[in-house]
Motif scaffolding. Structure first.
Motif, PDB file in Angstrom:
ATOM      1  N   ILE A  40     -45.755  14.451 -25.384  1.00 39.65           N
ATOM      2  CA  ILE A  40     -44.970  14.991 -27.011  1.00 39.65           C
ATOM      3  C   ILE A  40     -43.788  15.047 -26.972  1.00 39.65           C
ATOM      4  O   ILE A  40     -43.299  14.429 -28.160  1.00 39.65           O
ATOM      5  N   ALA A  41     -43.142  15.167 -26.092  1.00 45.08           N
ATOM      6  CA  ALA A  41     -41.610  15.295 -26.216  1.00 45.08           C
ATOM      7  C   ALA A  41     -41.405  13.545 -26.449  1.00 45.08           C
ATOM      8  O   ALA A  41     -40.091  13.217 -26.951  1.00 45.08           O
ATOM      9  N   VAL A 212     -56.459  17.795 -16.559  1.00 46.65           N
ATOM     10  CA  VAL A 212     -55.304  19.061 -16.592  1.00 46.65           C
ATOM     11  C   VAL A 212     -54.042  18.715 -17.468  1.00 46.65           C
ATOM     12  O   VAL A 212     -53.811  19.545 -18.433  1.00 46.65           O
ATOM     13  N   PRO A 213     -53.553  17.470 -17.507  1.00 49.76           N
ATOM     14  CA  PRO A 213     -52.494  17.112 -18.430  1.00 49.76           C
ATOM     15  C   PRO A 213     -52.901  17.348 -19.770  1.00 49.76           C
ATOM     16  O   PRO A 213     -52.128  17.575 -20.715  1.00 49.76           O
ATOM     17  N   VAL A 219     -53.447  22.427 -25.549  1.00 49.30           N
ATOM     18  CA  VAL A 219     -52.589  23.872 -25.984  1.00 49.30           C
ATOM     19  C   VAL A 219     -51.442  23.664 -26.825  1.00 49.30           C
ATOM     20  O   VAL A 219     -51.341  24.443 -27.816  1.00 49.30           O
ATOM     21  N   VAL A 220     -50.554  22.760 -26.425  1.00 48.43           N
ATOM     22  CA  VAL A 220     -49.223  22.597 -27.026  1.00 48.43           C
ATOM     23  C   VAL A 220     -49.710  22.142 -28.489  1.00 48.43           C
ATOM     24  O   VAL A 220     -48.974  22.483 -29.473  1.00 48.43           O
ATOM     25  N   MET A 221     -50.486  21.227 -28.585  1.00 46.50           N
ATOM     26  CA  MET A 221     -50.754  20.627 -30.035  1.00 46.50           C
ATOM     27  C   MET A 221     -51.479  21.652 -30.713  1.00 46.50           C
ATOM     28  O   MET A 221     -51.231  21.543 -32.125  1.00 46.50           O
ATOM     29  N   LEU A 222     -52.157  22.399 -30.388  1.00 49.33           N
ATOM     30  CA  LEU A 222     -52.822  23.574 -30.854  1.00 49.33           C
ATOM     31  C   LEU A 222     -51.899  24.347 -31.656  1.00 49.33           C
ATOM     32  O   LEU A 222     -51.751  24.710 -32.904  1.00 49.33           O
TER      33      LEU A 222
END
Length: 258
Positions: A40-41, A212-213, A219-222
């Motif tokens: 994402i970063a 896992v990644p 979760v971050v995208m949610l």
């Protein structure tokens, strides 16, 4: 050599195979859990390089899909089949940015010139598999129960609603492997010259090795999706390009080595 002053202008779309950018890892490699955030970063970094053009490109894509959605029946089918074609154009644009080229609206349509057949086949397989999964679950659970849940279940009994809810959850569970099979397929088709079925198998393998990644990524995208939706959905003007770019950065991380 003379040039024709009346010829149509052409966009400088980078050759998708112009740079190796590392050795290809068949089936993908397993990476650390924290890489889910790094994708994402890195997508954000690609977005920042040409934020205005990214937003313009996504708006054009939105308009195209909106128009297609208004075409009864055929529009939604075509939208599904062509999604990998547009997705391939986006990852080609990401590679162009990394190679020092400018991102252009023309990149959105680059997939129509590069591997249109295999890319559309990926979309067709996804469409066919989705229809088969939904029909199978509806046959097992019952069309009425499934329809009650999808329609809100206002006039349904609690039992019928729960059956419909369970059917919908089963559909989502069965769709997960399909999502894994198409996630990297456009990039694998255009960058690794793979056929539709081979690319989908490789995509599934790469996702499976990195559960896992991808959980961290999801979760971050949610969280980001909720935040992007709060100000009238305007945050999606930024988040949508970042999501698109993260598909490319995750592909590089899993399938390419220096």
């Amino acid at each position: 050599m003379s040039t024709n002053p009346y010829s149509a202008p052409t966009a400088a779309v980078a050759d998708p195979g112009s740079a190796t950018q590392g050795s290809y890892v068949p089936g993908g490699r397993a990476v650390a859990a924290g890489r889910g955030w790094d994708w994402i970063a890195s997508g954000w970094e690609l977005f920042k390089r040409q934020a205005g053009m990214w937003i313009a490109l996504m708006l054009v894509a939105f308009v195209i899909f909106l128009v297609m959605a208004f075409i009864p029946f055929i529009g939604s089918l075509a939208m599904t089949v062509l999604s990998p074609v547009f997705g391939a154009g986006v990852v080609i644009g990401c590679r162009a940015i990394e190679e020092g080229h400018e991102l252009e609206i023309g990149h959105l349509f680059a997939g129509f010139k590069e591997k249109l057949g295999p890319l559309a086949t990926v979309g067709a397989i996804y469409l066919g598999a989705t229809i088969a999964i939904v029909l199978l679950v509806m046959l097992v659970a019952g069309f009425s129960a499934f329809g009650v849940f999808m329609g809100g279940g206002r006039a349904a009994s609690p039992a019928a609603f729960m059956v419909g809810l369970l059917a919908a959850l089963v559909v989502l569970a069965l769709m997960l492997p399909l999502f894994m099979a198409i996630w990297f397929a456009p990039a694998l088709v255009v960058f690794q010259n793979q056929g539709a079925v081979e690319a989908m198998k490789e995509s599934f393998s790469g996702c499976l090795r990195n559960i896992v990644p991808f959980l961290v990524y999801s979760v971050v995208m949610l969280v980001l999706s909720v935040l992007a939706s709060i100000p009238l959905g305007l945050g999606w003007l930024v988040l949508a390009p970042v999501v698109a770019a993260s598909l490319y950065t995750s592909y590089k991380d899993i399938y390419l080595t220096a």
